[in-house]
Design a protein around this motif. Structure first.
Motif, short mmCIF file in Angstrom:
data_model
loop_
_atom_site.label_atom_id
_atom_site.label_comp_id
_atom_site.label_asym_id
_atom_site.label_seq_id
_atom_site.Cartn_x
_atom_site.Cartn_y
_atom_site.Cartn_z
N HIS A 73 0.93 -1.16 -0.15
CA HIS A 73 0.11 -0.02 -0.18
C HIS A 73 1.04 1.36 -0.03
N GLU A 74 0.26 2.16 -0.53
CA GLU A 74 0.95 3.53 -0.01
C GLU A 74 0.51 4.04 1.14
N LEU A 75 1.66 4.48 1.89
CA LEU A 75 1.10 4.79 3.40
C LEU A 75 1.72 5.86 3.83
N LEU A 99 -2.92 7.03 6.78
CA LEU A 99 -3.48 7.31 5.29
C LEU A 99 -3.15 6.12 4.61
N ARG A 111 -3.57 3.97 0.84
CA ARG A 111 -4.10 3.85 -0.62
C ARG A 111 -3.85 2.46 -1.19
N VAL A 126 -7.65 6.29 1.41
CA VAL A 126 -7.74 7.46 0.19
C VAL A 126 -7.88 6.41 -1.29
N ASN A 159 5.81 6.06 2.69
CA ASN A 159 6.45 5.71 1.47
C ASN A 159 5.91 6.66 0.16
N PRO A 174 5.82 2.64 -3.57
CA PRO A 174 4.82 2.42 -4.54
C PRO A 174 4.62 3.70 -5.34
#
Lengths: 103, 200
Positions: A10-12, A25, A27, A81, B159, B186
């Protein structure tokens, strides 16, 4: 099999503010139903837990200055998100510090 | 018209969610960073106008909107229509079958008052209690956007180099000096996409 750290799937963004409010957050794929989070200030690691106690580490290195603030937070709001970059409804879970979790 | 239909209607025209109102205010006023009060004032003015003779509403709906603005908003939400709408967004689905004409009566009932009290945050004090109740019932009243906007001096690690918060709110968080990710980043967050246009 142990799951990959969340940061690899995930994007965190883990956020704390001046008032020690903590938000994660995220995504990517929908998260599991995590019930609480645990912060280990000694090792600067944050882990989410499901109701069954299954852990999922965030896999983020947390600098000392940040961890000092995080150590004062007692809750964590999880906010997804969307692809269109809209924030979802926050889900608040307890954020325990390792020392209090095992004291 | 019941509460569920009202919410559906407001949602369809982009008049329910705070971020839609805010985007509209930015577009209309050119003010790139309106306060919550600015957004509320604009929303209130627009809705009052529509409640007072509009091709958008039929007479019954006008009356309902007028009641909502004149009785419910000042009494229970300190005049903040955006809070009242946020309440509807949060709790509306639970009272979707109620007729909007009964909304005022319902919100004055013990159940309705408890709901408003919970919305206003007076019962979200169980911090630290690890329970289903806390997870499901505590302070989930604010939209995610609102929660993020209310952060003071946010600092982030992750990240994405802070780009998620920036893309959602326009606020770039501070990065700690030695911030680093243990995992490969990512794809970066993309530029903010516009929320749905409010209404013509």
């Amino acid at each position: 099999m142990q799951e990959l750290p969340l940061a690899q799937t995930h994007e965190l963004e883990l956020i704390v503010d001046r008032r020690n409010r903590a938000v994660l957050l995220h995504r990517g794929p929908e998260l599991e139903d995590y019930l609480w989070a645990q912060f280990d200030p000694e090792h600067n690691g944050l882990t989410l837990f499901t109701e069954k106690g299954e852990p999922r580490n965030l896999g983020l290195a947390i600098p000392k200055s940040f961890s000092d603030k995080l150590a004062r937070a007692s809750t964590l709001k999880l906010i997804s998100v969307s692809e269109r970059l809209h924030a979802g409804r926050p889900r608040q879970i307890s954020l325990l510090q390792t020392t209090e979790a095992f004291s | 018209m019941n509460v569920g239909e009202l919410i559906e209607r407001l949602n369809r025209i982009g008049a329910l969610r705070y971020e839609d109102w805010r985007a509209w205010v930015i577009e209309e006023s050119g003010n790139s960073n309106p306060t919550r009060e600015d957004v509320n004032a604009a929303a209130l003015a627009w809705l009052k106008d529509k409640a007072d003779g509009s091709i958008w509403l039929d007479p019954e709906e006008e009356q309902m909107l007028g009641e909502f603005l004149e009785n419910v908003v000042p009494k229970h939400f300190d005049g903040s229509v955006v809070d009242a709408l946020a309440f509807l967004e949060r709790y509306g689905p639970e009272i979707a079958s109620k007729d909007v004409a009964d909304l005022k009566t319902y919100l004055n009932s013990p159940t309705g008052l408890a709901m408003i009290e919970k919305f206003n945050g007076h019962t979200g004090e169980q911090i630290g209690e690890m329970s289903h109740f806390f997870q499901q019932e505590s302070n989930q009243d604010l939209s995610g956007y609102q929660v993020l906007r209310e952060l003071e001096g946010p600092e982030s690690v992750g990240n994405t180099s802070g780009s998620l918060l920036a893309a959602v709110t326009g606020i770039m968080p501070q990065q700690p000096d030695t911030a680093a990710s243990a995992a490969p980043a990512p794809e970066a967050a993309h530029a903010q996409s516009a929320p749905p246009a409010l209404m013509a």
